[in-house]
Write an enzyme that holds these catalytic residues in place. Structure first.
Site, short mmCIF file in Angstrom:
data_model
loop_
_atom_site.label_atom_id
_atom_site.label_comp_id
_atom_site.label_asym_id
_atom_site.label_seq_id
_atom_site.Cartn_x
_atom_site.Cartn_y
_atom_site.Cartn_z
CG ASP A 167 -2.09 0.91 1.11
OD1 ASP A 167 -2.38 1.38 -0.01
OD2 ASP A 167 -2.74 1.16 2.15
N GLY A 168 0.30 2.34 -0.55
CA GLY A 168 0.96 3.65 -0.46
C GLY A 168 1.53 4.19 -1.77
N GLY A 197 -0.08 5.60 -4.20
CA GLY A 197 -0.72 6.89 -4.50
C GLY A 197 -0.09 8.00 -3.67
CD1 TRP A 199 7.32 6.65 -2.70
CD2 TRP A 199 6.80 7.06 -4.84
NE1 TRP A 199 8.49 6.71 -3.41
CE2 TRP A 199 8.21 6.97 -4.73
CE3 TRP A 199 6.24 7.32 -6.10
CZ2 TRP A 199 9.06 7.12 -5.82
CZ3 TRP A 199 7.08 7.47 -7.19
CH2 TRP A 199 8.48 7.38 -7.05
CG HIS A 206 -0.47 2.45 -9.26
ND1 HIS A 206 -0.69 1.96 -7.99
CD2 HIS A 206 -1.54 3.24 -9.53
CE1 HIS A 206 -1.85 2.43 -7.53
NE2 HIS A 206 -2.38 3.21 -8.45
CB SER A 228 -8.45 -5.46 -3.30
OG SER A 228 -9.13 -4.24 -3.50
CD1 TRP A 267 -12.58 -5.30 -9.41
CD2 TRP A 267 -11.92 -4.50 -11.40
NE1 TRP A 267 -11.89 -6.30 -10.07
CE2 TRP A 267 -11.48 -5.83 -11.29
CE3 TRP A 267 -11.62 -3.78 -12.57
CZ2 TRP A 267 -10.76 -6.48 -12.31
CZ3 TRP A 267 -10.91 -4.42 -13.58
CH2 TRP A 267 -10.49 -5.75 -13.44
NE ARG A 296 -7.67 2.14 -5.44
CZ ARG A 296 -6.49 2.21 -4.87
NH1 ARG A 296 -5.46 2.65 -5.57
NH2 ARG A 296 -6.31 1.86 -3.62
CG LEU A 303 10.44 -16.33 -4.17
CD1 LEU A 303 10.56 -16.31 -2.65
CD2 LEU A 303 10.84 -14.97 -4.72
CB SER A 341 -7.49 -3.78 2.93
OG SER A 341 -7.39 -2.56 3.61
C1 IPE Z 1 -5.21 -2.78 -0.18
O1 IPE Z 1 -4.95 -1.43 -0.35
C2 IPE Z 1 -5.16 -3.46 -1.51
C3 IPE Z 1 -3.85 -3.55 -2.12
C4 IPE Z 1 -2.72 -3.16 -1.60
C5 IPE Z 1 -3.83 -4.17 -3.43
P1 IPE Z 1 -6.14 -0.36 -0.50
O2 IPE Z 1 -5.51 0.96 -0.67
O3 IPE Z 1 -7.07 -0.80 -1.58
O4 IPE Z 1 -6.89 -0.50 0.89
P2 IPE Z 1 -7.82 0.52 1.67
O5 IPE Z 1 -8.79 1.06 0.67
O6 IPE Z 1 -6.93 1.58 2.22
O7 IPE Z 1 -8.45 -0.30 2.76
C1 IPE Z 2 -1.55 0.34 -3.38
O1 IPE Z 2 -1.36 1.71 -3.39
C2 IPE Z 2 -1.84 -0.21 -4.76
C3 IPE Z 2 -3.23 -0.63 -4.97
C4 IPE Z 2 -4.15 -0.65 -4.05
C5 IPE Z 2 -3.61 -1.01 -6.31
P1 IPE Z 2 -2.55 2.73 -3.32
O2 IPE Z 2 -2.93 3.12 -4.72
O3 IPE Z 2 -3.67 2.21 -2.51
O4 IPE Z 2 -1.86 3.96 -2.60
P2 IPE Z 2 -2.53 4.96 -1.57
O5 IPE Z 2 -3.13 4.15 -0.48
O6 IPE Z 2 -3.56 5.71 -2.35
O7 IPE Z 2 -1.41 5.81 -1.11
MG MG Z 3 -4.14 2.39 -0.52
#
Ligand code: IPE
Ligand code: IPE
Ligand code: MG
Length: 244
Positions: A25-26, A28, A30, A42, A70, A74, A76, A136, A197
């Site tokens: 996660d993170g 976006g 970043w 991404h 996840s 979808w 988004r 692996l 999540s």
């Molecule tokens: C969890 O992250 C899913 C993935 C890392 C693929 P999200 O960004 O979708 O989770 P929420 O929305 O913060 O719970």
């Molecule tokens: C995780 O990063 C990747 C996916 C969930 C596809 P995010 O896109 O959720 O990044 P944040 O949470 O918005 O920073």
């Molecule tokens: Mg996220």
């Protein structure tokens, strides 16, 4: 990876997880912190996967599961979703030979039916090409949800006509995407969110959780080592009490 990273040595760990799950996660945040569009976050996240796989081999972790998309993602904006699908296409096409050469076995976890047909084909090719690799195992959770996985398992069990009394935890687990693999010992979530999540909600029943504020594209080998070190010092009780 810089040469300095290559030369650095890490003290060996008293205990290493057999299976590590990553909630990556993170991406976006970043990108936002750098005034960049989300898709570049991404991309940076995808590039980080290579570094983490290499570190997993070096640290002796035999199975990793990467939560990449996840069943809820979808929701988004369509442009973000199609950007992520394109990155997956690119990664599966460009990286598979190198993964294969490094004896990585790739597996898909998640809902198969509503993936675009060309992505199904990429996964089919990649899993077939790498199926005998043993260094692996990399499970890619893409279009994955823990609840979706449980429903899929229940459907298979019903379809197979397994009688209710024969359904045990072992039988159930054998119908999950992780059939035959040990449950994750450690689940790492980057970027600070204290939630699951919908990730491996069955398999993670007794996983140790490690949450770091570091954003996924910045989660490097040192950060991975810190997580493993923390894990090595955790006391796992599984509902029992500490032995005298
Ligand atoms: C969890 O992250 C899913 C993935 C890392 C693929 P999200 O960004 O979708 O989770 P929420 O929305 O913060 O719970
Ligand atoms: C995780 O990063 C990747 C996916 C969930 C596809 P995010 O896109 O959720 O990044 P944040 O949470 O918005 O920073
Ligand atoms: Mg996220």
């Amino acid at each position: 990876m810089s040469d300095r990273d290559n030369l650095k040595t890490y003290p060996s760990l008293s205990r290493t997880p057999r299976h590590v799950g990553f909630i990556m996660d993170g991406n976006g945040r970043w990108a936002k912190a750098r005034n960049l569009p989300r898709h570049l976050g991404h991309r940076a996240g995808m590039e980080n996967v290579r570094r983490i796989l290499r570190a997993a081999v070096e640290f002796g972790v035999p199975i990793v599961t990467l939560y990449a998309f996840s069943t809820e993602n979808w929701q988004r904006p369509q442009s973000e979703v199609s950007g992520i699908l394109d990155l997956l296409r690119e990664a599966l096409a460009n990286e598979i030979n190198e993964l294969d050469a490094n004896s990585v076995q790739l597996r898909h976890m998640g809902n198969w039916e509503n993936l675009p047909p060309d992505i199904q084909e990429c996964f089919r090719t990649a899993t077939a090409q790498t199926q005998h690799n043993e260094r692996l195992i990399m499970n890619i959770a893409f279009n994955y949800g823990g609840r979706q996985e449980i429903i899929a398992a229940v459907r298979d069990i019903v379809r197979e006509g397994i009688p209710p009394e024969a359904i045990t935890e072992e039988v159930f687990a054998a119908h999950l995407y992780t059939a035959g693999q040990p449950d994750p010992d450690l689940i790492i979530r980057t970027s600070g969110e204290m939630r699951v999540s919908n990730f491996m909600i069955w398999q993670g029943a007794y996983a140790e959780y490690y949450v770091t504020p570091v954003l996924w594209p910045d989660f490097d080998k040192d950060e991975f080592y810190k997580a493993l070190e923390t894990f090595a010092h955790r006391e796992r009780r599984y509902g029992g009490i500490r032995p005298a």
